[in-house]
Design a protein around this motif. Structure first.
Motif, mmCIF file in Angstrom:
data_model
loop_
_atom_site.group_PDB
_atom_site.id
_atom_site.type_symbol
_atom_site.label_atom_id
_atom_site.label_comp_id
_atom_site.label_asym_id
_atom_site.label_seq_id
_atom_site.Cartn_x
_atom_site.Cartn_y
_atom_site.Cartn_z
ATOM 1 N N ARG A 300 67.820 10.652 -3.241
ATOM 2 C CA ARG A 300 66.877 10.788 -4.561
ATOM 3 C C ARG A 300 67.894 9.955 -5.631
ATOM 4 O O ARG A 300 68.891 10.114 -5.899
ATOM 5 C CB ARG A 300 66.842 12.364 -4.911
ATOM 6 C CG ARG A 300 65.660 12.212 -5.859
ATOM 7 C CD ARG A 300 65.518 13.975 -6.281
ATOM 8 N NE ARG A 300 64.054 13.898 -7.016
ATOM 9 C CZ ARG A 300 63.437 15.075 -7.251
ATOM 10 N NH1 ARG A 300 64.220 16.288 -6.788
ATOM 11 N NH2 ARG A 300 62.287 15.050 -7.914
ATOM 12 N N GLY A 301 66.930 9.279 -6.443
ATOM 13 C CA GLY A 301 67.500 8.661 -7.426
ATOM 14 C C GLY A 301 66.833 9.191 -8.846
ATOM 15 O O GLY A 301 65.855 9.854 -8.911
ATOM 16 N N ASN A 302 67.077 8.497 -10.064
ATOM 17 C CA ASN A 302 66.551 9.314 -11.232
ATOM 18 C C ASN A 302 65.162 8.946 -11.343
ATOM 19 O O ASN A 302 64.490 9.495 -12.197
ATOM 20 C CB ASN A 302 67.462 8.924 -12.502
ATOM 21 C CG ASN A 302 67.514 7.551 -12.589
ATOM 22 O OD1 ASN A 302 67.972 6.765 -11.778
ATOM 23 N ND2 ASN A 302 67.003 6.977 -14.037
ATOM 24 N N HIS A 303 64.713 7.719 -10.677
ATOM 25 C CA HIS A 303 63.428 7.303 -10.613
ATOM 26 C C HIS A 303 62.517 7.964 -9.566
ATOM 27 O O HIS A 303 61.215 7.922 -9.773
ATOM 28 C CB HIS A 303 63.179 5.723 -10.755
ATOM 29 C CG HIS A 303 63.646 5.169 -12.012
ATOM 30 N ND1 HIS A 303 62.506 4.906 -12.753
ATOM 31 C CD2 HIS A 303 64.664 4.690 -12.396
ATOM 32 C CE1 HIS A 303 62.862 4.261 -13.914
ATOM 33 N NE2 HIS A 303 64.564 4.175 -13.475
ATOM 34 N N MET A 350 75.787 8.783 -4.035
ATOM 35 C CA MET A 350 74.865 9.493 -4.681
ATOM 36 C C MET A 350 74.488 8.163 -5.528
ATOM 37 O O MET A 350 75.026 7.182 -5.739
ATOM 38 C CB MET A 350 75.513 10.609 -5.526
ATOM 39 C CG MET A 350 76.202 10.239 -6.792
ATOM 40 S SD MET A 350 78.004 9.502 -6.191
ATOM 41 C CE MET A 350 78.795 10.844 -6.633
ATOM 42 N N HIS A 351 73.209 8.443 -6.160
ATOM 43 C CA HIS A 351 72.639 7.528 -6.879
ATOM 44 C C HIS A 351 73.294 7.257 -8.434
ATOM 45 O O HIS A 351 73.804 6.024 -8.616
ATOM 46 C CB HIS A 351 71.270 7.921 -7.270
ATOM 47 C CG HIS A 351 70.505 6.935 -7.958
ATOM 48 N ND1 HIS A 351 70.179 5.584 -7.520
ATOM 49 C CD2 HIS A 351 70.083 6.616 -9.576
ATOM 50 C CE1 HIS A 351 69.547 4.751 -8.529
ATOM 51 N NE2 HIS A 351 69.459 5.563 -9.723
ATOM 52 N N GLY A 352 73.722 8.304 -9.220
ATOM 53 C CA GLY A 352 74.444 8.174 -10.335
ATOM 54 C C GLY A 352 76.020 8.109 -10.226
ATOM 55 O O GLY A 352 76.405 7.095 -10.108
ATOM 56 N N GLY A 353 76.484 9.334 -10.481
ATOM 57 C CA GLY A 353 77.808 9.465 -10.539
ATOM 58 C C GLY A 353 78.427 10.710 -10.414
ATOM 59 O O GLY A 353 77.764 11.782 -9.944
ATOM 60 N N ASP A 363 81.348 20.947 -1.422
ATOM 61 C CA ASP A 363 80.716 22.486 -1.147
ATOM 62 C C ASP A 363 79.479 22.637 -2.274
ATOM 63 O O ASP A 363 78.610 23.404 -1.865
ATOM 64 C CB ASP A 363 81.508 23.556 -0.973
ATOM 65 C CG ASP A 363 82.104 23.410 0.517
ATOM 66 O OD1 ASP A 363 81.418 22.725 1.330
ATOM 67 O OD2 ASP A 363 83.268 24.272 0.847
ATOM 68 N N ASP A 364 79.793 22.292 -3.577
ATOM 69 C CA ASP A 364 78.994 22.523 -4.535
ATOM 70 C C ASP A 364 77.789 21.638 -4.395
ATOM 71 O O ASP A 364 76.573 22.082 -4.660
ATOM 72 C CB ASP A 364 79.568 22.214 -5.912
ATOM 73 C CG ASP A 364 80.563 23.346 -6.385
ATOM 74 O OD1 ASP A 364 80.513 24.422 -6.260
ATOM 75 O OD2 ASP A 364 81.848 22.823 -6.718
ATOM 76 N N ILE A 365 77.801 20.500 -3.914
ATOM 77 C CA ILE A 365 76.711 19.762 -3.608
ATOM 78 C C ILE A 365 75.914 20.131 -2.320
ATOM 79 O O ILE A 365 74.932 20.278 -2.103
ATOM 80 C CB ILE A 365 77.131 18.200 -3.367
ATOM 81 C CG1 ILE A 365 77.954 17.634 -4.568
ATOM 82 C CG2 ILE A 365 76.027 17.197 -3.069
ATOM 83 C CD1 ILE A 365 78.399 16.273 -4.221
ATOM 84 N N ARG A 366 76.710 20.816 -1.303
ATOM 85 C CA ARG A 366 76.041 21.179 -0.078
ATOM 86 C C ARG A 366 75.317 22.554 -0.634
ATOM 87 O O ARG A 366 74.586 22.812 0.354
ATOM 88 C CB ARG A 366 77.247 21.819 0.971
ATOM 89 C CG ARG A 366 77.839 20.464 1.357
ATOM 90 C CD ARG A 366 78.890 20.883 2.407
ATOM 91 N NE ARG A 366 79.720 19.932 3.141
ATOM 92 C CZ ARG A 366 80.944 19.514 3.007
ATOM 93 N NH1 ARG A 366 81.711 20.301 2.222
ATOM 94 N NH2 ARG A 366 81.542 18.539 3.498
ATOM 95 N N LYS A 367 75.555 23.091 -1.592
ATOM 96 C CA LYS A 367 74.852 24.464 -1.857
ATOM 97 C C LYS A 367 73.669 24.251 -2.948
ATOM 98 O O LYS A 367 73.129 25.237 -3.248
ATOM 99 C CB LYS A 367 75.827 25.439 -2.558
ATOM 100 C CG LYS A 367 76.890 26.066 -1.554
ATOM 101 C CD LYS A 367 78.035 26.832 -2.267
ATOM 102 C CE LYS A 367 79.222 27.189 -1.416
ATOM 103 N NZ LYS A 367 80.150 27.793 -2.205
ATOM 104 N N GLU A 384 73.510 15.119 -12.999
ATOM 105 C CA GLU A 384 74.707 14.115 -13.014
ATOM 106 C C GLU A 384 74.626 13.273 -11.891
ATOM 107 O O GLU A 384 75.039 12.313 -11.834
ATOM 108 C CB GLU A 384 76.041 14.920 -13.170
ATOM 109 C CG GLU A 384 76.258 15.446 -14.677
ATOM 110 C CD GLU A 384 77.145 16.786 -14.654
ATOM 111 O OE1 GLU A 384 77.395 16.960 -16.017
ATOM 112 O OE2 GLU A 384 77.715 17.012 -13.926
ATOM 113 N N LEU A 385 74.450 13.960 -10.779
ATOM 114 C CA LEU A 385 74.324 12.974 -9.433
ATOM 115 C C LEU A 385 72.994 11.828 -9.593
ATOM 116 O O LEU A 385 73.353 11.133 -8.901
ATOM 117 C CB LEU A 385 74.075 14.009 -8.507
ATOM 118 C CG LEU A 385 74.918 14.721 -7.801
ATOM 119 C CD1 LEU A 385 74.408 15.866 -6.754
ATOM 120 C CD2 LEU A 385 75.814 14.021 -6.799
#
Length: 499
Positions: A300-303, A350-353, A363-367, A384-385
């Motif tokens: 997924r991106g911000n758009h 990831m799209h952003g950063g 693990d925070d992204i996995r959750k 933020e991603l």
């Protein structure tokens, strides 16, 4: 002021104006900055704001417009440019306030009149949507009655085998169908509405089953237990933003190879908006996902969000080409897209950063619970991603976009060390060379929409991964834009907002 210095400042301003007209926005900013350093004026700050808008640095554009207004409260162009920048970051009420200032002093200003109408329309639309909003028990996709559709008689292509069981839609996609669809799109045609809804619905079923961070790689024993590995896959290609540039997406597959059992693709967000073939790009990627579910991935991106789609064209394009309900289905499918991908347990894409906190780990992204709300939160790691950008200096700072924040090489190095990563790969920003290796080699920005918006003149790029001696080899490849039909970017958008 020494007349010679003032004369030099004016000379630099004129050179900057020439670069701005030639779409050389970075060079224009450089020249305006030199002129400001010698003799700052409202005109110089306002002109630099315009160049920042063209580079989508809306936060910096607002800062420059503020400086211009501070120097000359009567310089109306600064208010107008600040209004444009505010509208770009969805601050519609602030934008409208600036436009009203312009119109109070120059009531016949046509640009301001147009912008005012667009702002009033979207503000009223948002109010209306909030007023009628109710918690939906089901999804738009689940409400579709495929038996009520008939395929348009004008359609002469292959049929699509669609099955619905317990409201779960599946499609038996074929290469024949995709090839015919591409030919149809090249001729300016559309696929039948029944097929359009089915492709989105079936792809959504696959996306929903994926984790918030997909983990895959080429076959090697050291990471086999931690990720999906396909026996026949020999290459992974990562693409950045493609922004509805359908003909350039076709060129990517022509130049670098098709999706298939030997070749995995990852599209890193922002495949819709801006370009006027966003529907076509989305249908192509979704159809490939149906044909090769383990050989193509889409972050997924911000758009891929409603707020951006209202402004940058995808919602209006869907309505024009198909229907408002199809846009609602696309929106639902965007909410099912993963936020990130992990290649070989070593490269986070990831799209952003990166993040405002030093405590975030993989693990925070996995959750992440991406189904908790219909749209991404306005803060936290999901935002933020999608939104953050790198900076050259250490630490963190406010975003030049006006949304999110920026992170330095020390933040990247620390995150990679704590998570045992070799590098971060992200997109989200135009790079004139198509890609840029940053932060001491630990961060790569890749952008795959060449000559972005038919005006930037940038190259596109992809990142290719192959294995040699059980280690990933990373190569970068660039490409130029290809010709497309004479349809401008955001052709279907009702809300250009002056940019």
């Amino acid at each position: 002021m020494d007349p010679k210095l003032e004369e030099r400042s004016t000379e630099l301003k004129n050179l900057g104006n020439q670069e701005l007209k030639s779409n050389n926005f970075d060079k224009a900013i450089e020249l305006y900055t030199q002129a400001i350093d010698i003799f700052p004026t409202a005109i110089l700050y306002s002109n630099r704001a315009q160049a920042q808008i063209k580079l989508e640095n809306y936060g910096l554009a607002i800062e420059d417009a503020n400086q211009a207004i501070k120097l000359d409260k009567n310089y109306l162009k600064a208010y107008y440019r600040r209004a444009v920048a505010y509208s770009a970051i969805l601050e519609y009420k602030k934008s409208l306030s600036d436009v009203k200032i312009v119109l109070s002093r120059a009531p016949s200003d046509k640009n301001a009149q147009v912008l005012e109408k667009q702002l009033v329309r979207i503000i009223n639309q948002i109010k209306f949507e909030k007023a009628i909003a109710v918690e939906e028990k089901g999804s738009t996709i689940a409400s579709i009655d495929f038996d009520s559709f008939t395929v348009e008689s004008s359609y002469q292509g292959p049929d699509l085998d669609i099955k619905v069981e317990d409201k779960r839609v599946s499609v038996a996609m074929t290469q024949e169908y995709i090839s015919n669809m591409v030919d149809l799109f090249r001729k300016g045609g559309k696929i039948p509405k029944k097929h359009a809804f089915a492709i989105v619905a079936a792809a959504n079923e696959i996306f929903k089953e994926q984790p918030p961070m997909v983990e895959f790689g080429l076959k090697r024993p050291s990471t086999a237990a931690k990720e999906l590995q396909l026996e026949e896959a020999k290459k992974i290609t990562v693409c950045g933003d493609t922004h509805g540039q359908f003909y350039d997406v076709l060129n990517i597959f022509k130049r670098f190879g098709k999706v298939g059992k030997n070749h995995i693709y990852l599209f890193n967000g922002d495949f819709v908006d801006r370009g006027s073939w966003s529907c076509e790009v989305a249908f192509l990627l979704y159809s490939l996902k149906l044909l090769y579910p383990q050989n193509i991935y889409i972050n997924r991106g911000n758009h891929e969000t409603n707020d951006m789609n209202k402004v940058y064209g995808f919602e209006d394009e869907c309505k024009y080409k198909y229907s408002e309900k199809l846009f609602s289905c696309f929106s639902e499918s965007f909410n099912s897209l993963p936020y990130a991908s992990l290649i070989g347990q070593e490269y986070l894409v990831m799209h952003g950063g990166l993040f405002s906190s030093d405590n975030v780990v993989l693990d925070d992204i996995r959750k992440i619970d991406r189904f908790k709300s219909k749209q991404p939160p306005k803060e936290g790691i999901e935002m933020e991603l999608l939104w953050t950008d790198p900076q050259e200096s250490k630490g963190r700072s406010a975003s030049k976009r006006g949304i999110g924040m920026q992170f330095g090489p020390d933040v990247t190095a620390d995150f990679c060390e704590r998570n045992k990563l070799k590098a971060i790969i992200r997109s989200h920003e135009v790079r004139m060379g198509g890609y840029e290796i940053e932060h001491d080699g630990k961060l790569v920005t890749v952008f795959s929409a060449p000559n972005y918006c038919d005006m930037q003149g940038n190259l596109g790029a992809v990142v290719n991964f192959t294995l040699k001696d059980d280690e990933y080899e990373v190569e970068y490849a660039t490409f130029t834009h290809v010709d497309h039909p004479n349809i401008p970017p955001m052709n279907y958008s009702k809300n250009n907002f002056g940019f």
